[in-house]
Design an enzyme around this catalytic site. Sequence first.
Site, PDB file in Angstrom:
ATOM      1  N   PRO A  79      39.280  43.318  28.192  1.00  0.00           N
ATOM      2  CG  PRO A  79      38.046  42.374  26.445  1.00  0.00           C
ATOM      3  CD  PRO A  79      39.456  42.643  26.895  1.00  0.00           C
ATOM      4  CB  CYS A  80      37.154  44.354  33.173  1.00  0.00           C
ATOM      5  SG  CYS A  80      35.782  45.504  32.865  1.00  0.00           S
TER       6      CYS A  80
END
Length: 257
Positions: A79-80
Amino acid sequence: MNMLSFFSGAMGLDIGLEKAGFEVCLASEVNKDAVKTIKKNIPGLPVIDDIRDFTSNDILSISGFRSGEDIDVIVGGPPCQAFSTAGKRLGFNDERGNVFLHFIDLACQLRPKYLVIENVRGLLSAPLKHLPHIERKKNGSSLSEEEKPGGVLKKILNILNNNGYSVSFNLYNSACFGTPQVRERVILICSREKKNIPYIEPTHSQFKEYGLPGFNIFRDAVKGIDKNDYIEFPEKRKKYYKESTWWEENYNWYIWS
């Protein structure tokens, strides 16, 4: 060659690796719609959800690896949002940032020959502790070590190096490889054998520099399709594009849309 896929999404990255000769042995994804897509396209592939619920031994067992058998590659785009400049940049203080660390720890336990990590451009500048610009102006003090840009990436590199991996990383633009979309992503390629990983050479350039063909554009990508479904841009965005000279001079949004 075998590979394990984490944060698989609809397995776009995996499709490219399969074309390069890799066989995916396991996928990991929490989004239910993405899981349906994976199972529809690759029936029988083991799919796990939250990686925090599985040990390295669990993963080896589920993916069918025997004790002592080498994993060639592990790939994943954690997840960014925790590192994106569009968010709060909470980094490892964000639950999603902690999943990133867990992924690296898990990969180091599984010890693949190679580890490939994909993330947003903001990973390059994300600090360990984000101090909003308004706060910086208010107190006028210099940044602490934790608040300096690049702290997150430095921590990741230290973990990988301490676990015996050499790392090559760079910011790549998908348009430089023939995709009709400007999309920048940081790619880290890690080698257990401490090999010097070369940078990936582009196949296209925006203005045909270095003898390369120019960027592909959306119009060319869909040329020949007689019927298609699409969603119109919101009127507010259309107004912005029409009024923006930058878009007109650099991209011409009419062509791209």
